[in-house]
Scaffold this motif. Structure first.
Motif, PDB file in Angstrom:
ATOM      1  N   ASP A 268      41.089  27.360  31.811  1.00 43.61           N
ATOM      2  CA  ASP A 268      41.207  26.641  33.073  1.00 43.61           C
ATOM      3  C   ASP A 268      41.757  27.604  34.121  1.00 43.61           C
ATOM      4  OD1 ASP A 268      41.240  24.747  35.010  1.00 43.61           O
ATOM      5  OD2 ASP A 268      42.911  23.579  34.193  1.00 43.61           O
ATOM      6  N   LEU A 269      40.851  28.266  34.833  1.00 46.11           N
ATOM      7  CA  LEU A 269      41.224  29.324  35.769  1.00 46.11           C
ATOM      8  C   LEU A 269      41.034  28.864  37.210  1.00 46.11           C
ATOM      9  CD1 LEU A 269      39.469  32.353  34.033  1.00 46.11           C
ATOM     10  CD2 LEU A 269      41.864  31.674  33.829  1.00 46.11           C
ATOM     11  N   MET A 274      42.372  33.479  42.374  1.00 44.40           N
ATOM     12  CA  MET A 274      42.351  34.806  41.775  1.00 44.40           C
ATOM     13  C   MET A 274      41.554  35.803  42.603  1.00 44.40           C
ATOM     14  SD  MET A 274      41.806  33.722  37.776  1.00 44.40           S
ATOM     15  CE  MET A 274      41.775  35.416  37.214  1.00 44.40           C
ATOM     16  N   THR A 275      40.539  35.328  43.328  1.00 43.93           N
ATOM     17  CA  THR A 275      39.699  36.220  44.120  1.00 43.93           C
ATOM     18  C   THR A 275      40.090  36.228  45.589  1.00 43.93           C
ATOM     19  OG1 THR A 275      38.087  34.410  44.362  1.00 43.93           O
ATOM     20  CG2 THR A 275      37.738  35.972  42.564  1.00 43.93           C
ATOM     21  N   GLN A 291      42.224  48.233  45.119  1.00 49.99           N
ATOM     22  CA  GLN A 291      42.075  47.851  43.710  1.00 49.99           C
ATOM     23  C   GLN A 291      41.835  46.339  43.578  1.00 49.99           C
ATOM     24  OE1 GLN A 291      44.272  49.782  45.008  1.00 49.99           O
ATOM     25  NE2 GLN A 291      44.651  51.623  43.788  1.00 49.99           N
ATOM     26  N   LYS A 292      42.524  45.555  44.398  1.00 46.87           N
ATOM     27  CA  LYS A 292      42.341  44.106  44.339  1.00 46.87           C
ATOM     28  C   LYS A 292      40.946  43.722  44.807  1.00 46.87           C
ATOM     29  CE  LYS A 292      43.766  39.869  43.743  1.00 46.87           C
ATOM     30  NZ  LYS A 292      42.534  39.170  44.105  1.00 46.87           N
ATOM     31  N   ILE A 299      35.133  40.081  39.250  1.00 46.52           N
ATOM     32  CA  ILE A 299      35.214  38.679  38.818  1.00 46.52           C
ATOM     33  C   ILE A 299      33.999  37.899  39.309  1.00 46.52           C
ATOM     34  CG2 ILE A 299      36.516  36.544  39.119  1.00 46.52           C
ATOM     35  CD1 ILE A 299      39.063  38.203  39.173  1.00 46.52           C
ATOM     36  N   LEU A 300      33.641  38.099  40.566  1.00 48.05           N
ATOM     37  CA  LEU A 300      32.497  37.384  41.115  1.00 48.05           C
ATOM     38  C   LEU A 300      31.188  37.857  40.483  1.00 48.05           C
ATOM     39  CD1 LEU A 300      33.549  37.352  44.876  1.00 48.05           C
ATOM     40  CD2 LEU A 300      33.775  35.506  43.208  1.00 48.05           C
ATOM     41  N   ALA A 301      31.089  39.143  40.173  1.00 48.04           N
ATOM     42  CA  ALA A 301      29.870  39.651  39.546  1.00 48.04           C
ATOM     43  C   ALA A 301      29.702  39.132  38.123  1.00 48.04           C
ATOM     44  CB  ALA A 301      29.866  41.178  39.547  1.00 48.04           C
TER      45      ALA A 301
END
Length: 399
Positions: A268-269, A274-275, A291-292, A299-301
């Motif tokens: 459950d993220l 996070m993005t 880096q972020k 994450i999106l990819a």
């Protein structure tokens, strides 16, 4: 939605773009009108009142009257539904639509009737669009019967699509009682508790190099120039190829999981949080901003959100979301939880029992056990999963 590739002629493309501009114009007028109204000024006009205002606007503007009233009224209806969703707390407030980015419109049959769709040959079909005529599309699969609405869209790569509004049936459960845990990551897009490591396809090396070259070339172009528009279209085509491959992988992976397992467990993220982009300025550059940004792109990819969303659509009631806390630090064999257990990004070695495994697979098995334990307990039976320690324990081999 059942989406198909639309193949309009150049003349039909001009007519479809006019429909898109009319729908976007009406939508933006509704956004502007809705922001003007406040509780002190009274309630904003509803759908019926806006349709009356649209009739007056069509009488005063010949270019607007030349368009399809069905397209324009449906844009107002979509806006009314968007406002209702916003007031219901399920969606964000509707915002402006921009040319080149929001190109599309929706068609709904009058009085619940279905629009005309016919098949020409094995690979080609046609759909009738108001004031455009019959537009061909690729018949990649049968069109559901009784389609009452469809949406025509144009992406940034210049491709046209038609999506028929249908609710596909969920994938039937196999009935074997099997459960699987899915751990989503950046290096490994999806690690299964069965030991499988799945990777979302991306661009090839040459395609990635071309994309970097185009981005550098775009930075040297003058804003508003024809050259900049041409390069942006080339970048969109490369990114569209990557998005198509990712979507195809997600569809095939979720269908496979829904067919093979009765219970599917994921973390459950909060992917939106996070993005969230790390911000920095010249005076206050911030820490690890670059880096972020790279982590966000990874994450999106990997398609984390789309993977869970399609599992909910294909396996309703069988998807279990668990708390991801300490699942990557806990040994699946003995339950020992410590930060030193994660030897590296890919290697998990328990400091207590010496159990060694792939770190993502170990986390996926913990996710599966938590989900199975919750599922069995909720049904009134005995929990068969081993309990996972929630608090990290001190390293038994240190000191």
């Amino acid at each position: 939605m059942s989406r198909y590739r639309l193949r309009p002629t150049p003349v039909q493309q001009e007519a479809l773009l006019r429909h898109c501009s009319h729908a976007r114009y009406v939508w933006n007028l509704a956004v502007e009108q809705n922001t003007w109204w406040t509780p002190r000024r009274g309630p904003a006009p509803g759908f019926a009142e806006r349709c009356r205002q649209l009739t007056e606007a069509r009488a005063d503007n010949r270019w607007l009257a030349a368009g399809s009233v069905t397209v324009q009224q449906q844009a107002l209806k979509d806006f009314a539904q968007a406002i209702a969703n916003f007031l219901g707390g399920t969606h964000r407030r509707p915002t402006w639509r921009k040319a080149g980015r929001h190109e599309g419109f929706r068609i709904v049959g009058r009085r619940g009737t279905a629009w005309d769709v016919r098949r020409l040959n094995r690979k080609t079909g046609e759909v009738k669009v108001p004031k455009v005529g019959w537009v061909r599309f690729r018949w990649s699969r049968p069109v559901p019967d009784g389609v009452k609405s469809f949406r025509v869209t144009r992406d940034r790569a210049g491709r046209w699509h038609v999506a028929f509004a249908t609710v596909p049936a969920p994938v039937p459960a196999p009935g074997n009682g099997a459960a699987v845990g899915v751990d989503r990551g950046v290096t490994v897009s999806a690690a299964l508790s069965t030991g499988d490591l799945l990777h979302a396809p991306g661009l090839t090396v040459k395609e990635a190099e071309r994309l970097q070259w185009l981005v550098r070339k775009l930075s040297r172009c003058k804003r508003g120039s024809t050259r900049r528009t041409r390069i942006k279209a080339a970048i969109a085509r490369v990114k569209a190829r990557q998005a198509d491959r990712r979507k195809d992988w997600i569809e095939k992976t979720t269908t496979r999981l829904a067919r093979e397992f009765d219970v599917i467990a994921v973390e459950d993220l909060n992917i939106g949080g996070m993005t969230r982009t790390a911000r920095g300025t010249t005076d206050n550059p911030g820490r690890n901003v670059r880096q972020k940004a790279g982590l966000n792109r990874g994450i999106l990819a990997a398609g984390w959100g789309a993977l869970a969303r399609r599992l909910e659509d294909k396996a309703p009631g069988r998807l279990v979301k668990v708390n991801p806390a300490y699942t990557s630090l806990t040994c699946h064999s003995c339950g020992h939880c410590a930060p030193v257990n994660r030897e590296s990004q890919a290697v998990f070695r328990c400091a207590a029992c010496g159990h060694r495994a792939n770190a993502d697979v170990n986390a996926a098995r913990n996710i599966r056990d938590i989900a199975v334990g919750r599922t069995v307990t909720a049904r009134g039976g005995r929990a068969v999963a081993q309990p996972v320690n929630r608090e990290p324990q001190p390293d038994l081999l240190s000191g």
